[in-house]
Design an enzyme around this catalytic site. Structure first.
Site, PDB file in Angstrom:
ATOM      1  N   ASP A 174       3.584  -1.012  -9.909  1.00 34.76           N
ATOM      2  CA  ASP A 174       4.921  -1.280  -9.375  1.00 34.76           C
ATOM      3  C   ASP A 174       5.098  -2.787  -9.179  1.00 34.76           C
ATOM      4  OD1 ASP A 174       7.456  -0.412  -8.451  1.00 34.76           O
ATOM      5  OD2 ASP A 174       6.814  -0.572  -6.362  1.00 34.76           O
ATOM      6  N   ASP A 178      -8.184 -10.017  -8.976  1.00 33.91           N
ATOM      7  CA  ASP A 178      -7.181 -10.267 -10.004  1.00 33.91           C
ATOM      8  C   ASP A 178      -7.459  -9.307 -11.158  1.00 33.91           C
ATOM      9  OD1 ASP A 178      -5.490 -11.195 -11.966  1.00 33.91           O
ATOM     10  OD2 ASP A 178      -6.061 -13.304 -11.762  1.00 33.91           O
ATOM     11  N   ASP A 221      -5.322  -5.460  -5.623  1.00 33.32           N
ATOM     12  CA  ASP A 221      -4.309  -6.511  -5.526  1.00 33.32           C
ATOM     13  C   ASP A 221      -5.000  -7.852  -5.351  1.00 33.32           C
ATOM     14  OD1 ASP A 221      -0.998  -6.290  -4.685  1.00 33.32           O
ATOM     15  OD2 ASP A 221      -2.002  -8.236  -4.535  1.00 33.32           O
ATOM     16  N   LYS A 234       6.724  -0.661 -13.870  1.00 28.09           N
ATOM     17  CA  LYS A 234       8.102  -1.029 -13.582  1.00 28.09           C
ATOM     18  C   LYS A 234       8.586  -2.074 -14.578  1.00 28.09           C
ATOM     19  CE  LYS A 234       9.027  -3.218  -9.645  1.00 28.09           C
ATOM     20  NZ  LYS A 234       9.287  -3.247  -8.186  1.00 28.09           N
ATOM     21  N   TRP A 255       2.438   2.865  -2.474  1.00 31.34           N
ATOM     22  CA  TRP A 255       2.092   3.742  -3.604  1.00 31.34           C
ATOM     23  C   TRP A 255       0.673   4.279  -3.453  1.00 31.34           C
ATOM     24  CZ3 TRP A 255       4.121   3.159  -9.219  1.00 31.34           C
ATOM     25  CH2 TRP A 255       5.521   3.149  -9.200  1.00 31.34           C
ATOM     26  N   GLY A 288       0.772  -1.243   0.000  1.00 31.70           N
ATOM     27  CA  GLY A 288       0.000   0.000   0.000  1.00 31.70           C
ATOM     28  C   GLY A 288       0.797   1.283   0.000  1.00 31.70           C
TER      29      GLY A 288
END
Length: 245
Positions: free
Chosen positions: A146, A122, A106, A186, A83, A81
């Site tokens: 990320d 998902d 998530d 990322k 970000w 958590g």
């Protein structure tokens, strides 16, 4: 107006040495020593951030101005958590006047983040984009990722897995982003990102690589920052125009 907090640690800390112990390997001792001497770890604890990674997003936002007050943001793979916390702070989603909206999504269970909506789901599920837009109250202005795939220890395999995850994240972002929106993900340097770059350059006005100062120097991670999404209604208009030529 709330003052924007610094994206870098303040002050200096004394170096800590960690010795190997009876039940501690050399590698675990090195990891612990790095954590204890990492100024971003200390600053994250001081500010109440759930991870040092929060400073990566703070620094990316300082450079690219992604998280303006009032924007709708989705954080993919949000756990634990960090970000999401930064997004809440920067878009002022806990404000009653002109605040934005943040959804942290998530597949893992995650503690609630004040000011954000947390969803355990998902993002690859075909119902996820619709649920996300319903939670946001409309399309997203920013999609953040990320996420990193679990490593196998085989560099080429690991790179392909993180690339697959980044491409899946953009598949999702393409479904939920509003025209003019931004996408951040990322990557790890390894030379297999051309297909994703080509897609982003087609769909966004500007695409840049960035390595924030909070990324460890020995890490090959980098971030793709794409702004000015030409998707949605704008993209469909361009495609219709080309079809009519």
């Amino acid at each position: 107006m709330t003052e924007k907090r610094s994206s870098r640690p303040g002050g200096r800390q004394a170096a800590v040495r960690v010795k190997t112990a009876k039940k501690r390997s050399v590698s675990s001792a090195r990891w612990l020593e790095r954590q204890l001497n990492d100024p971003y770890v200390a600053e994250a604890q001081k500010r109440g951030f759930r991870s040092r990674a929060a400073f990566k997003l703070l620094q990316l936002d300082d450079k690219f101005r992604l998280l303006a007050p009032g924007r709708r943001v989705v954080d993919l793979g949000a756990a634990p958590g960090g970000w999401t916390q930064v997004a809440v702070e920067r878009v002022r989603s806990n404000s009653s006047t002109g605040g934005g909206q943040v959804v942290g999504l998530d597949i893992l269970e995650m503690d609630e983040v004040p000011g954000a909506i947390t969803m355990q789901a998902d993002f690859l599920d075909e119902t996820a984009p619709g649920r996300l837009k319903a939670a946001l109250g409309g399309p997203a202005d920013v999609v953040l990722s990320d996420m990193a795939a679990p490593t196998t220890g085989h560099a080429q395999t690991d790179h392909l897995r993180i690339m697959g995850l980044a491409e899946a994240a953009y598949d999702f972002a393409e479904e939920v982003l509003a025209p003019g929106g931004a996408f951040v993900c990322k990557l790890f340097q390894g030379g297999a990102e051309r297909d994703l770059l080509d897609r982003l350059k087609r769909d966004f006005a500007i695409v840049r690589h960035a390595k924030p100062a909070a990324s460890r120097a020995d890490s090959s991670e980098t971030y793709l920052v794409a702004t000015g999404f030409r998707g949605g209604a704008a993209k469909r208009t361009d495609e219709d125009n080309r079809d009519g030529e």
